[in-house]
Design a protein around this motif. Sequence first.
Motif, PDB file in Angstrom:
ATOM      1  N   PRO A 149      31.897  38.187 137.295  1.00 40.05           N
ATOM      2  CA  PRO A 149      32.575  37.110 138.025  1.00 40.05           C
ATOM      3  C   PRO A 149      32.006  35.569 137.964  1.00 40.05           C
ATOM      4  CG  PRO A 149      32.478  38.844 139.433  1.00 40.05           C
ATOM      5  CD  PRO A 149      31.454  39.133 138.257  1.00 40.05           C
ATOM      6  N   TRP A 150      32.782  34.663 137.823  1.00 39.81           N
ATOM      7  CA  TRP A 150      32.146  33.307 137.643  1.00 39.81           C
ATOM      8  C   TRP A 150      31.264  33.086 139.184  1.00 39.81           C
ATOM      9  CZ3 TRP A 150      31.753  30.081 133.895  1.00 39.81           C
ATOM     10  CH2 TRP A 150      32.585  30.191 132.582  1.00 39.81           C
ATOM     11  N   GLU A 151      31.670  33.619 139.901  1.00 41.53           N
ATOM     12  CA  GLU A 151      30.791  32.936 141.294  1.00 41.53           C
ATOM     13  C   GLU A 151      29.674  34.038 141.737  1.00 41.53           C
ATOM     14  OE1 GLU A 151      33.585  32.944 144.682  1.00 41.53           O
ATOM     15  OE2 GLU A 151      34.978  31.548 143.653  1.00 41.53           O
ATOM     16  N   SER A 152      29.335  35.036 140.575  1.00 37.26           N
ATOM     17  CA  SER A 152      28.267  35.623 140.824  1.00 37.26           C
ATOM     18  C   SER A 152      27.094  34.840 141.187  1.00 37.26           C
ATOM     19  CB  SER A 152      27.912  36.305 139.525  1.00 37.26           C
ATOM     20  OG  SER A 152      28.992  37.297 139.113  1.00 37.26           O
ATOM     21  N   PRO A 153      26.376  35.263 142.406  1.00 35.69           N
ATOM     22  CA  PRO A 153      25.142  34.466 142.853  1.00 35.69           C
ATOM     23  C   PRO A 153      23.914  34.627 141.908  1.00 35.69           C
ATOM     24  CG  PRO A 153      25.241  36.413 143.991  1.00 35.69           C
ATOM     25  CD  PRO A 153      26.509  36.343 142.988  1.00 35.69           C
ATOM     26  N   VAL A 154      23.103  33.511 141.838  1.00 35.25           N
ATOM     27  CA  VAL A 154      22.055  33.275 140.954  1.00 35.25           C
ATOM     28  C   VAL A 154      20.864  34.119 141.878  1.00 35.25           C
ATOM     29  CG1 VAL A 154      20.403  31.511 140.071  1.00 35.25           C
ATOM     30  CG2 VAL A 154      22.770  31.013 140.145  1.00 35.25           C
ATOM     31  N   THR A 155      20.322  34.788 141.134  1.00 26.56           N
ATOM     32  CA  THR A 155      18.985  35.610 141.736  1.00 26.56           C
ATOM     33  C   THR A 155      17.506  35.328 141.264  1.00 26.56           C
ATOM     34  OG1 THR A 155      18.907  37.492 139.942  1.00 26.56           O
ATOM     35  CG2 THR A 155      20.699  37.597 141.600  1.00 26.56           C
ATOM     36  N   GLU A 156      17.634  34.206 140.082  1.00 27.03           N
ATOM     37  CA  GLU A 156      16.301  33.738 139.856  1.00 27.03           C
ATOM     38  C   GLU A 156      16.435  32.645 139.087  1.00 27.03           C
ATOM     39  OE1 GLU A 156      15.548  37.146 136.994  1.00 27.03           O
ATOM     40  OE2 GLU A 156      15.726  35.736 135.413  1.00 27.03           O
ATOM     41  N   LEU A 157      15.128  31.778 138.956  1.00 23.47           N
ATOM     42  CA  LEU A 157      15.120  30.616 138.363  1.00 23.47           C
ATOM     43  C   LEU A 157      13.916  30.689 137.588  1.00 23.47           C
ATOM     44  CD1 LEU A 157      15.696  27.991 141.339  1.00 23.47           C
ATOM     45  CD2 LEU A 157      17.420  28.777 139.467  1.00 23.47           C
ATOM     46  N   TYR A 158      14.098  30.739 136.195  1.00 20.52           N
ATOM     47  CA  TYR A 158      12.992  30.621 135.350  1.00 20.52           C
ATOM     48  C   TYR A 158      12.222  32.045 135.577  1.00 20.52           C
ATOM     49  CZ  TYR A 158      13.966  25.926 134.204  1.00 20.52           C
ATOM     50  OH  TYR A 158      14.567  24.731 133.856  1.00 20.52           O
ATOM     51  N   GLY A 159      12.921  33.183 135.930  1.00 21.46           N
ATOM     52  CA  GLY A 159      12.204  34.568 135.950  1.00 21.46           C
ATOM     53  C   GLY A 159      11.505  34.715 137.385  1.00 21.46           C
TER      54      GLY A 159
END
Length: 345
Positions: free
Chosen positions: A99-109
């Motif tokens: 889904p486009w709204e999938s939440p972000v779980t990480e930034l740069y690993g």
Amino acid sequence: MVFKRLLGSLGVGGPTVDTVLDPGAALPGGALSGQVHLQGGNADFDIDHITVELVARVEAEHEDGESEGGVVFERFTVGGGFRLGEGEHRSVPFRVGLPWESPVTELYGQPLGIVLGVRTELAVAGAKDKGDLDPLAIGPLPVQEAILEALGQLGFGFRSADLELGHIGGTGQQLPFYQEIELTPAPQYAHRLNELELTFLAGPAGLEVVLEADKRGGLFTSGHDALTRFTVPHDATGDWNTLVDGWIRQLVEHRGSYATHAPYGHGDPYAGHGHDDDFGHGHDDHHGSHHRSGPGMGTAVAAGAAGLAVGVVGGMVAAEVVDEVGDFFEDEDEDEDEGEGEGED
């Protein structure tokens, strides 16, 4: 992971299932691919279908306080309609769209503390059982990363991130929950803000950016929340620091009026349209009163991720976040096993 989950509803000697995702973080609206590995039991079994579920740990507010639990936000049938022979090993590849709204779980690993998982359901001879929950990593879209970078360069710091059950009124939100990224104010806004909250609602045409400010009170005024919303196309480029700083200035200077920005303009490829209002008018009744999270597992993000002035908070490190993700999934599996057992004679 090893084949450690026996299909309990089929009894001893039934097939086992394990899902292995392809390496690397997926992207919202992008593809999720991997392999479902099956190992046959002590007899032949007809595999009716193989279903992959996307599960999120979500927080909810209610009259008795707050709670959290797993929410299935997408299901895909990735195989089935075949016989799995006794002791046979078979791998079923899959590739599905997130889904486009999938939440972000990480930034740069570096993990943000958002807990997502992939769980596989196997239907065999009319019986269904769920396999292991495996952690799912999702990175930011380029436009999301650019906004986070700009906030970091402006001096905002990462505090925490979580998923909230409910809908943000007036938006195109599709999932039953939304992600909040909580930020400490930049020095130039510290006298105006206690906290800044950021929500991304991505779609095929672009990105909705929802900003909420916990505004400080003055000598003769009380503090309150204000909300504003902007839209940005996926291919936007330009001076992100100036753009994002303009958003923040509009938010903190809000005086209760309803503001409208020009649609995507000729001279500004990422000029959006939006509105701001007091928070009470910004969210619909599905969410209820606004939730304020304390420091949680999302506070452990390594310094420098996405340019935000983040660091170790509350004694946590990134490895401990990963451990807590695994613990949550194991607890979910145990709860389901207990529920299935209670229903048996």
